[in-house]
Design a protein around this motif. Structure first.
Motif, mmCIF file in Angstrom:
data_model
loop_
_atom_site.group_PDB
_atom_site.id
_atom_site.type_symbol
_atom_site.label_atom_id
_atom_site.label_comp_id
_atom_site.label_asym_id
_atom_site.label_seq_id
_atom_site.Cartn_x
_atom_site.Cartn_y
_atom_site.Cartn_z
ATOM 1 N N ASP A 154 0.831 -1.200 0.000
ATOM 2 C CA ASP A 154 0.000 0.000 0.000
ATOM 3 C C ASP A 154 0.871 1.259 0.000
ATOM 4 O O ASP A 154 0.535 2.263 -0.638
ATOM 5 C CB ASP A 154 -0.921 -0.019 1.217
ATOM 6 N N PHE A 155 1.989 1.215 0.698
ATOM 7 C CA PHE A 155 2.903 2.362 0.767
ATOM 8 C C PHE A 155 3.502 2.675 -0.605
ATOM 9 O O PHE A 155 3.601 3.843 -0.991
ATOM 10 C CB PHE A 155 4.021 2.068 1.773
ATOM 11 N N LEU A 156 3.897 1.641 -1.352
ATOM 12 C CA LEU A 156 4.585 1.844 -2.627
ATOM 13 C C LEU A 156 3.655 2.352 -3.718
ATOM 14 O O LEU A 156 4.078 3.052 -4.640
ATOM 15 C CB LEU A 156 5.240 0.536 -3.083
ATOM 16 N N LYS A 157 2.376 1.979 -3.672
ATOM 17 C CA LYS A 157 1.370 2.450 -4.633
ATOM 18 C C LYS A 157 1.819 2.227 -6.081
ATOM 19 O O LYS A 157 1.785 3.143 -6.917
ATOM 20 C CB LYS A 157 1.041 3.916 -4.385
ATOM 21 N N VAL A 158 2.249 1.019 -6.379
ATOM 22 C CA VAL A 158 2.634 0.684 -7.748
ATOM 23 C C VAL A 158 1.392 0.346 -8.566
ATOM 24 O O VAL A 158 0.328 0.047 -8.024
ATOM 25 C CB VAL A 158 3.625 -0.502 -7.771
ATOM 26 N N ASP A 159 1.546 0.402 -9.885
ATOM 27 C CA ASP A 159 0.427 0.064 -10.762
ATOM 28 C C ASP A 159 0.242 -1.441 -10.905
ATOM 29 O O ASP A 159 -0.867 -1.918 -11.159
ATOM 30 C CB ASP A 159 0.649 0.669 -12.154
ATOM 31 N N LYS A 160 1.335 -2.177 -10.729
ATOM 32 C CA LYS A 160 1.263 -3.613 -11.011
ATOM 33 C C LYS A 160 2.428 -4.332 -10.346
ATOM 34 O O LYS A 160 3.508 -3.753 -10.169
ATOM 35 C CB LYS A 160 1.317 -3.833 -12.528
ATOM 36 N N VAL A 161 2.204 -5.601 -9.984
ATOM 37 C CA VAL A 161 3.268 -6.461 -9.457
ATOM 38 C C VAL A 161 3.456 -7.633 -10.417
ATOM 39 O O VAL A 161 2.488 -8.299 -10.800
ATOM 40 C CB VAL A 161 2.930 -6.987 -8.052
ATOM 41 N N ILE A 162 4.700 -7.865 -10.813
ATOM 42 C CA ILE A 162 5.060 -8.985 -11.687
ATOM 43 C C ILE A 162 6.139 -9.784 -10.978
ATOM 44 O O ILE A 162 6.974 -9.221 -10.270
ATOM 45 C CB ILE A 162 5.563 -8.484 -13.054
ATOM 46 N N SER A 163 6.126 -11.087 -11.155
ATOM 47 C CA SER A 163 7.139 -11.937 -10.535
ATOM 48 C C SER A 163 7.750 -12.865 -11.569
ATOM 49 O O SER A 163 7.102 -13.250 -12.547
ATOM 50 C CB SER A 163 6.516 -12.769 -9.407
ATOM 51 N N SER A 164 8.987 -13.231 -11.326
ATOM 52 C CA SER A 164 9.607 -14.315 -12.086
ATOM 53 C C SER A 164 8.982 -15.633 -11.647
ATOM 54 O O SER A 164 8.298 -15.695 -10.621
ATOM 55 C CB SER A 164 11.110 -14.346 -11.797
ATOM 56 N N PRO A 165 9.178 -16.731 -12.396
ATOM 57 C CA PRO A 165 8.843 -18.039 -11.843
ATOM 58 C C PRO A 165 9.551 -18.217 -10.501
ATOM 59 O O PRO A 165 10.660 -17.719 -10.299
ATOM 60 C CB PRO A 165 9.375 -19.010 -12.903
ATOM 61 N N ILE A 166 8.928 -18.920 -9.580
ATOM 62 C CA ILE A 166 9.373 -18.929 -8.185
ATOM 63 C C ILE A 166 10.213 -20.162 -7.880
ATOM 64 O O ILE A 166 9.753 -21.297 -8.052
ATOM 65 C CB ILE A 166 8.151 -18.884 -7.250
ATOM 66 N N GLU A 167 11.424 -19.944 -7.410
ATOM 67 C CA GLU A 167 12.278 -21.040 -6.960
ATOM 68 C C GLU A 167 11.765 -21.551 -5.617
ATOM 69 O O GLU A 167 11.602 -20.787 -4.675
ATOM 70 C CB GLU A 167 13.724 -20.565 -6.811
ATOM 71 N N VAL A 168 11.497 -22.859 -5.536
ATOM 72 C CA VAL A 168 10.970 -23.424 -4.295
ATOM 73 C C VAL A 168 12.016 -24.203 -3.507
ATOM 74 O O VAL A 168 11.809 -24.526 -2.340
ATOM 75 C CB VAL A 168 9.736 -24.315 -4.564
ATOM 76 N N GLY A 169 13.151 -24.545 -4.144
ATOM 77 C CA GLY A 169 14.209 -25.259 -3.446
ATOM 78 C C GLY A 169 14.081 -26.762 -3.556
ATOM 79 O O GLY A 169 13.362 -27.293 -4.405
ATOM 80 N N LYS A 170 14.774 -27.473 -2.655
ATOM 81 C CA LYS A 170 14.704 -28.935 -2.643
ATOM 82 C C LYS A 170 15.043 -29.432 -1.247
ATOM 83 O O LYS A 170 15.457 -28.667 -0.373
ATOM 84 C CB LYS A 170 15.666 -29.531 -3.663
ATOM 85 N N GLY A 171 14.871 -30.739 -1.030
ATOM 86 C CA GLY A 171 15.151 -31.333 0.271
ATOM 87 C C GLY A 171 13.878 -31.604 1.043
ATOM 88 O O GLY A 171 12.822 -31.866 0.462
ATOM 89 N N PHE A 172 13.970 -31.529 2.356
ATOM 90 C CA PHE A 172 12.829 -31.804 3.233
ATOM 91 C C PHE A 172 12.700 -30.686 4.257
ATOM 92 O O PHE A 172 13.665 -30.004 4.578
ATOM 93 C CB PHE A 172 13.009 -33.152 3.942
ATOM 94 N N VAL A 173 11.485 -30.533 4.770
ATOM 95 C CA VAL A 173 11.223 -29.487 5.753
ATOM 96 C C VAL A 173 10.416 -30.073 6.901
ATOM 97 O O VAL A 173 9.528 -30.912 6.691
ATOM 98 C CB VAL A 173 10.478 -28.292 5.104
ATOM 99 N N ASN A 174 10.752 -29.650 8.125
ATOM 100 C CA ASN A 174 10.016 -30.102 9.298
ATOM 101 C C ASN A 174 8.849 -29.162 9.574
ATOM 102 O O ASN A 174 9.053 -27.980 9.832
ATOM 103 C CB ASN A 174 10.950 -30.130 10.520
ATOM 104 N N CYS A 175 7.627 -29.684 9.485
ATOM 105 C CA CYS A 175 6.426 -28.913 9.770
ATOM 106 C C CYS A 175 5.762 -29.454 11.034
ATOM 107 O O CYS A 175 6.229 -30.438 11.607
ATOM 108 C CB CYS A 175 5.448 -28.987 8.592
ATOM 109 N N ALA A 176 4.678 -28.827 11.424
ATOM 110 C CA ALA A 176 3.999 -29.221 12.658
ATOM 111 C C ALA A 176 3.490 -30.656 12.590
ATOM 112 O O ALA A 176 3.361 -31.332 13.610
ATOM 113 C CB ALA A 176 2.847 -28.265 12.942
ATOM 114 N N HIS A 177 3.206 -31.159 11.382
ATOM 115 C CA HIS A 177 2.624 -32.497 11.234
ATOM 116 C C HIS A 177 3.649 -33.548 10.805
ATOM 117 O O HIS A 177 3.275 -34.692 10.558
ATOM 118 C CB HIS A 177 1.483 -32.455 10.214
ATOM 119 N N GLY A 178 4.915 -33.159 10.672
ATOM 120 C CA GLY A 178 5.914 -34.142 10.283
ATOM 121 C C GLY A 178 6.923 -33.562 9.307
ATOM 122 O O GLY A 178 7.012 -32.353 9.114
#
Length: 401
Positions: free
Chosen positions: A153-177
């Motif tokens: 809201d502060f920046l008040k840009v006309d549009k947001v564009i993103s590159s394809p998103i790198e998600v990484g690899k491996g494993f992650v510990n979450c609340a359920h395992g």
């Protein structure tokens, strides 16, 4: 058109996003003052300069005063191991809507939380109301998400564009395992959004980061011709591998056109009272334009053509709504190019009080201005004067007459 571009070569998390926004120019004091409007306690924010692989930027830590430090090294933007209070969506909604934040920031914040809630709901086979947020219910993640809305809201840009998103690899510990990267919630939120996998040796994108981009970005592309005004870096909490754990963002200007899609369907058997409800719903899920055209169908029957203009990231929600809420059995879809003038909103003082003025620019020169309809309407009703009189007076004042 002023564009905020996310270059997610090393993923995105909530804290990386806050760092990048501050590095880009969002005022620290403004951000902290706005966050204080939620009246959340038990935390403070540490903002420092840091570097990764020689790249310097801004690093943000949300430090919990009643618990030990939020260890982002488990996964940036994720709190997997701390004993934070679990909240459901209604708890978070109460915190946000009872605050003094602006209506726009409240809506954007809840849009992000709703995306995460829907993802968790589907994964765990529960209703949205039954979902309890483990990671994003924590104070630090509420700060990340609401802070993202405040910065946007502060920046008040006309549009947001993103590159394809790198998600990484491996494993992650979450609340359920322990789960493979990307975490189930992240993957669900990023449905329909292009991703990259395996360049980063850890969880690069968190559910919070995914929700930020799924809410703000209307396009995901790398072939962007942009006149860059400023580059900024949000420093992550990892320092592994050869690729720096930073979120790079650009603020710049692009030609005011974009590739969108038009979806159309014809109907001759639908109660007309339903059309306003459908149109309102389509705007809520992200449609850019919605309009109805009277047509004559086969056998001379009068009908209505529903047309919806949208960005590809909103397609699934728009299709689902049309199929569920209208009588159509299918639709047509085609790509279109929309070109338009760069616009901004200017607040001006008039004899009626402060009024918003919409300005339009061609090649950097302002060529059109007009008062905001809702502001003129409110003044007309308050003062008991004709709408046209107020509109003309404000317009003439802007033109120096």
């Amino acid at each position: 058109m002023i564009v905020l571009y996310y270059d997610c070569f090393s993923g995105i998390s909530g804290d990386m996003n806050l760092g990048a926004m501050i590095d880009l120019g969002v005022d620290e004091k403004y951000l902290l003052d706005e966050l204080n409007k939620m009246h959340l306690h038990g935390y403070h924010i540490e903002i420092t300069r840091d570097e990764r692989k020689g790249i310097t930027g801004t690093k943000v830590n949300v430090i919990l005063e009643e618990h030990h430090h939020h260890d982002h090294d488990d996964a940036p933007g994720h709190d997997h191991h701390h004993h934070h209070e679990h909240r459901n969506l209604m708890d978070i909604e109460e915190i946000i809507y009872s605050s003094e934040l602006s209506p726009k920031v409240k809506k954007l914040s809840m849009d992000m939380f709703n995306k995460i809630a829907k993802a968790e709901s589907k994964i765990h086979g529960k209703t949205i109301e039954e979902v309890h947020f483990h990671e994003v219910g924590a104070v630090d993640s509420i700060v990340d998400i609401v802070g993202a809305a405040i910065c946007y809201d502060f920046l008040k840009v006309d549009k947001v564009i993103s590159s394809p998103i790198e998600v990484g690899k491996g494993f992650v510990n979450c609340a359920h395992g322990t789960f493979p990267v990307p975490a189930p919630a992240t993957l669900e939120i990023l449905k329909g959004i292009p991703i990259k996998k395996g360049n980063i040796p850890f969880e690069a994108t968190t559910p919070t980061g995914a929700a930020i981009l799924a809410t703000f970005a209307s396009e995901f592309r790398e072939d962007l011709n942009i006149n860059i005004h400023k580059t900024a870096y949000g420093i992550g909490h990892k320092d592994k591998g050869d690729i720096p754990n930073v979120l790079r963002v650009f603020l710049g200007e692009v030609e005011s056109y974009e590739e969108l899609y038009m979806l159309e369907c014809n109907m001759d058997d639908m109660n007309p009272e339903i059309y306003p409800y459908v149109m309102e719903g389509l705007f809520k899920v992200g449609a850019i334009e919605v309009f109805l055209t009277p047509i004559i169908m086969k056998k001379g029957r009068p009908g209505v053509n529903l047309s919806v203009l949208y960005a590809t990231s909103k397609e699934e929600e728009i299709k689902d709504l049309i199929l569920k809420e209208t009588t159509t059995l299918g639709f047509r879809k085609y790509k279109v190019q929309r070109q338009y003038l760069r616009r901004n909103i200017e607040y001006v003082n008039t004899k009626y009080g402060q009024v918003r003025i919409k300005n339009s620019y061609l090649k950097g020169e302002k060529i059109k201005s007009k008062p905001e309809y809702e502001d003129v309407k409110e003044i007309a009703e308050r003062e008991g004067l004709p709408f046209r009189e107020i509109y003309n007076n404000i317009s003439e004042g802007q033109n120096g007459k």
